[in-house]
Scaffold this motif. Structure first.
Motif, PDB file in Angstrom:
ATOM      1  N   VAL A  40       0.828  -1.202   0.000  1.00  0.00           N
ATOM      2  CA  VAL A  40       0.000   0.000   0.000  1.00  0.00           C
ATOM      3  C   VAL A  40       0.862   1.252   0.000  1.00  0.00           C
ATOM      4  O   VAL A  40       0.567   2.231  -0.686  1.00  0.00           O
ATOM      5  CB  VAL A  40      -0.958  -0.012   1.208  1.00  0.00           C
ATOM      6  N   ARG A  41       1.957   1.234   0.749  1.00  0.00           N
ATOM      7  CA  ARG A  41       2.808   2.421   0.837  1.00  0.00           C
ATOM      8  C   ARG A  41       3.465   2.763  -0.489  1.00  0.00           C
ATOM      9  O   ARG A  41       3.882   3.896  -0.714  1.00  0.00           O
ATOM     10  CB  ARG A  41       3.867   2.207   1.927  1.00  0.00           C
ATOM     11  N   ARG A  42       3.579   1.786  -1.388  1.00  0.00           N
ATOM     12  CA  ARG A  42       4.173   2.060  -2.694  1.00  0.00           C
ATOM     13  C   ARG A  42       3.313   3.002  -3.520  1.00  0.00           C
ATOM     14  O   ARG A  42       3.811   3.688  -4.396  1.00  0.00           O
ATOM     15  CB  ARG A  42       4.367   0.750  -3.468  1.00  0.00           C
ATOM     16  N   TRP A  43       2.007   3.034  -3.254  1.00  0.00           N
ATOM     17  CA  TRP A  43       1.085   3.820  -4.063  1.00  0.00           C
ATOM     18  C   TRP A  43       0.359   4.841  -3.195  1.00  0.00           C
ATOM     19  O   TRP A  43      -0.848   4.872  -3.111  1.00  0.00           O
ATOM     20  CB  TRP A  43       0.081   2.894  -4.762  1.00  0.00           C
ATOM     21  N   SER A  44       1.147   5.668  -2.535  1.00  0.00           N
ATOM     22  CA  SER A  44       0.574   6.671  -1.636  1.00  0.00           C
ATOM     23  C   SER A  44      -0.292   7.679  -2.380  1.00  0.00           C
ATOM     24  O   SER A  44      -1.141   8.335  -1.773  1.00  0.00           O
ATOM     25  CB  SER A  44       1.697   7.395  -0.888  1.00  0.00           C
ATOM     26  N   SER A  45      -0.099   7.797  -3.707  1.00  0.00           N
ATOM     27  CA  SER A  45      -0.891   8.765  -4.476  1.00  0.00           C
ATOM     28  C   SER A  45      -2.382   8.431  -4.434  1.00  0.00           C
ATOM     29  O   SER A  45      -3.220   9.312  -4.613  1.00  0.00           O
ATOM     30  CB  SER A  45      -0.408   8.816  -5.924  1.00  0.00           C
ATOM     31  N   PHE A  46      -2.719   7.160  -4.212  1.00  0.00           N
ATOM     32  CA  PHE A  46      -4.133   6.768  -4.148  1.00  0.00           C
ATOM     33  C   PHE A  46      -4.850   7.500  -3.021  1.00  0.00           C
ATOM     34  O   PHE A  46      -6.028   7.846  -3.149  1.00  0.00           O
ATOM     35  CB  PHE A  46      -4.230   5.252  -3.947  1.00  0.00           C
ATOM     36  N   PHE A  47      -4.123   7.761  -1.927  1.00  0.00           N
ATOM     37  CA  PHE A  47      -4.757   8.351  -0.750  1.00  0.00           C
ATOM     38  C   PHE A  47      -4.892   9.865  -0.855  1.00  0.00           C
ATOM     39  O   PHE A  47      -5.592  10.470  -0.049  1.00  0.00           O
ATOM     40  CB  PHE A  47      -3.974   7.965   0.501  1.00  0.00           C
ATOM     41  N   THR A  48      -4.227  10.459  -1.818  1.00  0.00           N
ATOM     42  CA  THR A  48      -4.404  11.906  -2.009  1.00  0.00           C
ATOM     43  C   THR A  48      -5.774  12.229  -2.578  1.00  0.00           C
ATOM     44  O   THR A  48      -6.176  13.393  -2.578  1.00  0.00           O
ATOM     45  CB  THR A  48      -3.319  12.451  -2.956  1.00  0.00           C
ATOM     46  N   ALA A  49      -6.505  11.206  -3.066  1.00  0.00           N
ATOM     47  CA  ALA A  49      -7.841  11.428  -3.646  1.00  0.00           C
ATOM     48  C   ALA A  49      -8.936  11.481  -2.588  1.00  0.00           C
ATOM     49  O   ALA A  49     -10.099  11.636  -2.950  1.00  0.00           O
ATOM     50  CB  ALA A  49      -8.158  10.348  -4.668  1.00  0.00           C
ATOM     51  N   GLY A  50      -8.562  11.327  -1.310  1.00  0.00           N
ATOM     52  CA  GLY A  50      -9.583  11.506  -0.281  1.00  0.00           C
ATOM     53  C   GLY A  50      -9.762  10.353   0.680  1.00  0.00           C
ATOM     54  O   GLY A  50     -10.556  10.456   1.616  1.00  0.00           O
TER      55      GLY A  50
END
Length: 588
Positions: free
Chosen positions: A542-552
Motif C-alpha cells: 500500500v505504501r508504494r502507491w501513496s498517491s491513491f490516498f491523495t484522492a480523499g
C-alpha cells in the motif's frame, strides 16, 4: 403482491450490463406468455406520451460520466432521431498499435468498451468485430445497443469527470466518495430517487388516484417525510462498477439508501469487466484498492452484495476469463461479457419478481445472508445443457456427478464446491411436464420419486449440497437472446438453445432463446476471494502507491476496510463439513 423495485446503474460497465438487462425485459414483453410468470411492472413503469402508445421504461437512475452516454439525449429521454446531414464530414483517426489508422467515435469509451491505458481490456483491433461474429463494429457504448426508451429522470451525467481520456477520469475510490459529498450532486440524485419512489407508492394505493390533485400531492409529500411508514417500492437494485472510482460513488449511494429507506431491500451487484492481462502496475493496484474498498463499503450498507465478473480474478494478476462450452464470446468486448452477466442477472433476480410469489427483496436477501454472510457468489450455466424434448428428470439425471455451472464471482475454483450455507437456484426454459423419465432402462434414483418439477430440482440440490438451506424455482419462460443480444452461440444449439446431436453446417446466429440455470450461494469460495484481496493489500504494498490516498481516502479508513474484509471472510471459513459442524459455526 410485492411492490416495484428501483434500479440504479453506477458506472459505464454497469450501463453495459443494464442495457442488455432492459433489452431482456423488452423482449419478454414482446413474447409474453399466458399466464405470465414474471411481473414486468417489478422493473418497468408504463407511461403514455401525448397521443402516443403506452411505452414501458425502466424505473432507473443511471449515473454516467461526460462523454459516456453516446447517442442518448442530454436528458436521457432516448436516442435522438436520425437526421440527414448534407455538410462536410471530417474523419478523425487514431493510430492503431499496428501503425494503421482506425476511426474513433468521439465520446466513445476506449477504456470500457475497447481498451485503454487504465488497466481496462483492449480488443484485438480498433473497431473490429471478432471472427465469426454478426455484431456491428461500431458498438462501443452501452447506448449503442440500448433498445428501450428512458425517462428524462433516468440519466444523470456527472460532468466533473470525463468518460474517456488520458486525464480527468474517475480513477480512485476517494474521488467517487467526494462526488456524493457535493450538496448539488446529492440533491440531484435524491430528486430522481424521490420521483420513482413516490410513483411506486402512488401505484400501490388504488384509492389515491381518485383524490383531488392537491390532496394527492399532499399525501405523497407526507409519506415521503414519514420514513417509518411501510411505503413502496419494495427495494433497490444497485449495479455498480467496482474497478474504478464508481466504487466510491456506490459506497455513498448505498449509505444514502440505507439511511433513507432502512426497511427496504438493497441488493447490490459489484460489476467488473474482463481485465487485460497486460496493464500498468499503478493502475492495476488502483483497481485492486477500488475493489477492496468497494466490497467493504457496499456490503456494509446493502442487504446483499454479489460481485459479478467473467474475469478469472479480481487480484493484481488477472486470470483467464470464464469460458462456456456453447458460447464463443470475445472476452475483451464489453458488449459480449455484459450480455452474459445480464442473462445471469435476469435469472438470479426472478424469485422476487414472480407473479405467484409473496416474497420481497428483503426476504430474498435474508434467506441468503444469515450469520453475517452478506456477500454471496453467483453461478450460472448459459445455456443449460439439455437435449430438446427431454424431461427435467432426464436432464438432471445426466448431471448427477457435477452441476454444470460456472462461477461468475471472479475466483478460479481449484476444485468443485460441494457445500454451501444457503442458496437460491432458478432453472428456466425447461419443459415442466410430468417428471417422468424417457429412458426406462436407467436405474431409479431419488429424483424418480418426485411428483413436480420443483421437487425434482429441490431433490437434485439436496443431493449435491446436503445440509444447505436451498430455495428453488422452475420457470417455463426461457431467456430471450434475440438482437441486440450478441449472436455468439455454438453451432451445436437449436434456435431455442437446446443441444443438437451433431453440429449444424452453419453458425447458430439464429438462437432466439436459451434455458438457464443460475444460483446465488453463500459459499466457502468467498473466504478465498475476500482473504485473497486482503493478502494482496498488505501495508508494504500500500505504501508504494501513496498517491491513491491523495484522492480523499485516509490510511486509517483503508485499514479499517481491510479489517472489515478479514472479519467478513472469516464468516465463510468454518462449518463446511458434512458432519453438522456448519451448525456449530452458525451458533458462535
Amino acid at each position: 403482491m410485492q411492490g416495484e423495485a428501483v434500479t440504479l446503474q453506477l458506472g459505464h460497465y454497469s450501463g453495459c450490463v443494464g442495457a442488455h438487462w432492459w433489452g431482456l425485459q423488452a423482449a419478454a414483453l414482446r413474447s409474453a406468455r399466458e399466464p405470465a410468470e414474471l411481473r414486468a411492472a417489478a422493473l418497468l413503469r408504463f407511461g403514455r406520451g401525448p397521443g402516443g402508445p403506452e411505452t414501458p421504461t425502466p424505473r432507473l437512475v443511471a449515473l454516467e460520466l461526460k462523454g459516456g452516454v453516446g447517442s442518448l439525449r442530454p436528458d436521457g429521454a432516448g436516442a435522438e432521431p436520425p437526421v440527414s446531414w448534407d455538410g462536410a464530414v471530417a474523419d478523425y483517426r487514431d493510430r492503431g498499435s499496428d501503425g494503421g489508422c482506425a476511426p474513433r467515435d468521439p465520446g466513445s469509451c476506449r477504456g470500457d468498451a475497447a481498451g485503454d491505458r487504465k488497466g481496462n481490456p483492449g480488443v484485438a483491433g480498433p473497431g473490429a468485430a471478432p471472427a465469426g461474429s454478426q455484431d456491428a463494429p461500431s458498438v462501443r457504448l452501452w447506448s449503442d445497443y440500448l433498445n428501450v426508451h428512458l425517462h428524462p429522470k433516468s440519466v444523470y451525467v456527472i460532468r466533473q469527470y470525463l468518460h474517456d481520456g488520458d486525464c480527468g477520469c474517475l480513477e480512485a475510490f476517494g474521488q467517487g466518495e467526494s462526488l456524493l459529498q457535493d450538496p448539488a450532486c446529492v440533491e440531484e440524485l435524491e430528486d430522481r430517487l424521490h420521483f420513482y419512489v413516490e410513483e411506486c407508492d402512488y401505484l400501490q394505493v388504488p384509492t389515491l388516484s381518485k383524490l383531488p390533485l392537491l390532496s394527492r400531492n399532499f399525501l405523497l409529500k407526507m409519506k415521503q417525510n414519514l420514513r417509518c411508514c411501510r411505503c413502496f417500492p419494495q427495494g433497490f437494485q444497485v449495479l455498480c462498477d467496482l474497478h474504478n472510482g464508481f466504487s466510491g460513488v456506490g459506497a455513498k449511494v448505498t449509505e444514502l439508501l440505507h439511511d433513507e429507506y432502512s426497511r427496504k431491500g438493497i441488493l447490490t451487484w459489484g460489476l467488473t469487466p474482463v481485465l487485460s492481462t497486460v496493464g500498468d502496475p499503478q493502475n492495476s493496484f488502483y483497481r485492486l484498492m477500488n475493489t477492496a474498498l468497494g466490497i467493504a463499503h457496499l456490503s456494509r450498507h446493502s442487504s446483499l452484495f454479489c460481485p459479478l465478473s467473467l474475469s478469472g480474478s479480481l487480484g493484481i494478476k488477472p486470470q483467464p476469463p470464464v469460458t462456456f462450452p456453447y458460447i464463443k464470446y470475445e472476452a475483451s468486448l464489453n458488449y459480449h461479457s455484459s450480455a452474459i452477466l445480464a442473462a445471469a442477472l435476469d435469472t438470479l433476480t426472478a424469485p422476487y419478481r414472480l407473479c405467484s410469489s409473496q416474497g420481497s427483496m428483503m426476504h430474498f436477501a435474508d434467506s441468503l445472508t444469515f450469520s453475517g454472510r452478506k456477500v454471496v457468489a453467483a453461478w450460472a450455466a448459459l445455456p443449460f445443457p439439455a437435449l430438446s424434448g427431454s424431461s427435467l428428470l432426464d436432464i438432471l439425471s445426466a448431471h448427477q456427478q457435477d452441476v454444470p455451472w460456472k462461477l461468475l464471482s471472479s475466483w478460479r475454483e481449484e476444485q468443485k464446491v460441494s457445500c454451501c450455507f444457503a442458496q437460491s437456484v432458478v432453472l428456466r426454459g425447461i419443459c415442466q411436464e410430468k417428471p417422468t423419465s424417457s429412458c426406462p432402462g436407467q436405474p431409479r434414483s431419488p429424483l424418480h420419486s418426485c411428483e413436480s418439477p420443483e421437487q425434482v430440482l429441490q431433490q437434485f440440490l439436496h443431493t449435491h449440497f446436503p445440509g444447505a438451506f436451498s430455495t428453488s424455482h422452475v420457470l417455463q419462460q426461457p431467456c430471450d437472446t434475440r438482437p441486440p443480444f450478441p449472436q455468439f452461440f455454438s453451432p451445436l444449439l437449436t434456435r431455442r438453445g437446446f443441444l443438437l446431436d451433431k453440429a449444424q453446417g452453419f453458425s447458430s446466429a439464429g438462437v432466439e432463446s436459451m434455458p438457464v440455470l443460475a444460483a446465488l450461494q453463500s459459499s466457502p469460495v468467498l473466504h478465498s476471494l475476500l482473504s485473497g484481496l486482503c493478502q494482496e493489500l498488505q501495508a508494504p504494498n500500500v505504501r508504494r502507491w501513496s498517491s491513491f490516498f491523495t484522492a480523499g481516502v485516509e490510511q486509517d479508513d483503508f485499514q479499517e476496510a481491510l479489517e472489515e474484509l478479514k472479519t467478513l471472510s472469516q464468516c465463510y471459513e468454518t462449518g463446511f463439513g458434512a458432519d453438522g459442524s456448519e451448525d456449530e459455526a452458525d451458533s458462535d
